[in-house]
Motif scaffolding. Structure first.
Motif, short mmCIF file in Angstrom:
data_model
loop_
_atom_site.label_atom_id
_atom_site.label_comp_id
_atom_site.label_asym_id
_atom_site.label_seq_id
_atom_site.Cartn_x
_atom_site.Cartn_y
_atom_site.Cartn_z
N LEU A 18 -11.62 -40.46 23.70
CA LEU A 18 -10.37 -40.98 24.25
C LEU A 18 -10.62 -41.67 25.59
CD1 LEU A 18 -7.28 -41.26 24.19
CD2 LEU A 18 -7.15 -39.02 25.31
N PHE A 19 -11.37 -41.02 26.48
CA PHE A 19 -11.58 -41.58 27.81
C PHE A 19 -12.59 -42.72 27.83
CE2 PHE A 19 -9.66 -37.52 29.05
CZ PHE A 19 -8.71 -37.97 29.94
N SER A 20 -13.30 -42.92 26.73
CA SER A 20 -14.16 -44.09 26.64
C SER A 20 -13.41 -45.30 26.06
CB SER A 20 -15.37 -43.78 25.76
OG SER A 20 -14.97 -43.51 24.42
N LEU A 399 -1.93 -45.69 23.76
CA LEU A 399 -2.34 -44.29 23.78
C LEU A 399 -2.36 -43.71 22.36
CD1 LEU A 399 -3.10 -41.74 25.32
CD2 LEU A 399 -0.66 -41.25 25.59
N GLY A 400 -1.36 -44.08 21.55
CA GLY A 400 -1.33 -43.60 20.17
C GLY A 400 -2.54 -44.07 19.38
N ASN A 401 -2.92 -45.33 19.55
CA ASN A 401 -4.12 -45.84 18.86
C ASN A 401 -5.38 -45.13 19.34
OD1 ASN A 401 -2.53 -47.68 17.47
ND2 ASN A 401 -2.89 -49.33 18.94
N GLY A 402 -5.45 -44.86 20.65
CA GLY A 402 -6.61 -44.15 21.18
C GLY A 402 -6.69 -42.72 20.68
N LEU A 403 -5.55 -42.05 20.60
CA LEU A 403 -5.52 -40.67 20.09
C LEU A 403 -5.90 -40.63 18.61
CD1 LEU A 403 -2.30 -39.29 21.81
CD2 LEU A 403 -4.65 -38.56 22.24
N ARG A 404 -5.44 -41.63 17.87
CA ARG A 404 -5.79 -41.69 16.44
C ARG A 404 -7.30 -41.78 16.26
NH1 ARG A 404 -4.23 -47.12 14.27
NH2 ARG A 404 -6.14 -47.57 15.44
#
Length: 414
Positions: A18-20, A399-404
């Motif tokens: 996520l943080f990358s 954020l939703g795309n990153g969490l996915r």
């Protein structure tokens, strides 16, 4: 020599992925910043009155950076003090009525002379005492019998009845000092003013609170309804699955904004709580579909069969063995629904079916700007709230795309 390998939890790798993801991090920063603004509320708002509703029509539709002198005239009533937490949540009524002026007001004898802003006319006068102190309104014999006014001047001393009909005294020098200390100020409207002369920055900050609260409550409602119906349909199947699927198909076939309008009309009310319920009851279908599909897949797993063999109840199997394994999917879809809720609420408020005046909402502010199209200095009335909606919705989608991607168990660890 044996080298001990340190094992990491799945959450460690998900957080690292996520943080990358720079777009996801940007979205997270924007969301955290928006929540800080919403939580800070009246600590950050230049206008501390309830709903940031302190305005003057003389300075309507002023451009960002507008600065003006303000004459504050004391209201003839006592404004009760509120506690800190009540003030932080709801603000506090102003003790003054504001009058924008040109230049600095002058004291001549017992009056204040000033040039109203935006008017090419002679200067106006207002009684100095009435500017500074709240006076009792109505007949009273406390000062003098059959007195025509509730104050009297004796040399340098002024005796008057305050708003509670108590006798007070003040000298002329003290009155003048208090006037220049408390009743004249220079205000800067960093993002301009709206069509009623209210501070746009304060109303946008309050609108952040409205949008985030509606997003949170509506997502909570949609989770409760969607998870419940999706779990019933996916776990039990049969007639229950058929009925829930039919119900979801009916709701899915109706455009969201039309469904929200129908719910609003059915409740025969308008306001923020109706917006909570209406938006929440129209965004649960996608959650129910995801939960149903995930449970239909998971309930065939060996550990679920083992739980059944041990005699665990269906409720325990669903809530302790199945739902914890689909939390990642629920988090991803909730962020998407959060963004959708903000857009739907803005559409409702634009149509006049959501948040009601004087409570500020980004959608309502766009509606006010839309009504002012074609007039001078009106561009910021639409651009600023629209920009806030776009940035917030974009942040939740990123954020939703990153969490996915981060919560995908098939992703390569790195």
């Amino acid at each position: 020599m044996t080298i001990r390998q340190e094992h990491k939890t799945p959450f460690f790798y998900a957080r690292k992925r996520l943080f990358s993801n720079k777009p996801a991090v940007f979205g997270l920063i924007v969301i955290v910043f928006a929540h800080l603004i919403a939580g800070g509320g009246y600590l950050l708002m230049p206008d501390k009155t309830p709903y940031a509703n302190d305005g003057a029509v003389q300075i309507q539709k002023q451009s960002p950076g507008f600065q003006v002198k303000i004459l504050k005239i004391r209201k003839n009533m006592d404004v009760p003090k509120v506690g800190f937490f009540s003030w932080l949540l709801n603000g506090e009524d102003s003790k003054y009525t504001i009058v924008p002026v040109k230049g600095t007001p002058r004291i001549v004898d017992d009056s204040v002379e000033f040039q109203p802003f935006g008017r090419e006319r002679a200067e106006l006068k207002h009684m100095l005492l009435n500017c500074v102190k709240p006076l009792f309104v109505g007949p009273s014999d406390k000062l003098e019998k059959d007195a025509k006014q509730n104050f009297k001047v004796e040399g340098n001393l002024i005796t008057f009845l305050d708003s509670d009909e108590h006798i007070q005294t003040i000298t002329k020098e003290e009155l003048k000092k208090e006037f220049f200390d408390d009743n004249v100020e220079t205000r800067t409207y960093y993002l301009g003013t709206d069509k009623s002369g209210r501070d746009m920055l304060s109303r946008l900050i309050y609108g952040t609170r409205i949008s985030l609260s509606i997003g949170f409550i509506s997502v909570l409602i949609s989770l409760i309804v969607g998870v419940s119906l999706g779990a019933l349909a996916g776990f039990f199947g049969g007639k229950i699955d058929t009925i829930v699927l039919w119900f979801m198909s009916v709701i899915w076939s109706v455009p969201s904004i039309m469904l929200v309008i129908a719910v609003t009309l059915a409740l025969q009310q308008r306001g923020i709580w109706v917006a909570f319920v209406a938006v929440g009851l129209t965004t649960w279908v996608e959650i129910a579909r995801v939960v149903r599909g995930q449970i239909m897949s998971i309930k065939q797993k060996v550990y679920v069969e083992a739980a059944r063999a041990l005699g665990y109840s269906n409720k325990r199997i669903i809530f302790h063995h199945i739902l914890p394994n689909i939390i990642g999917a629920l988090v991803v879809i909730s962020t998407s629904n959060f963004a959708s809720a903000i857009v739907i609420e803005a559409g409702l408020s634009f149509l006049g079916l959501g948040v009601q005046p004087p409570m500020p909402s980004w959608g309502m502010m766009i509606n006010e700007g839309f009504a002012a199209i074609g007039t001078s200095n009106s561009w910021h009335l639409i651009f600023l709230p629209s920009f806030c909606i776009c940035v917030t919705v974009l942040a939740f989608n990123l954020l939703g795309n990153g969490l996915r991607d981060a919560l995908d168990p098939k992703a390569v660890r790195g």
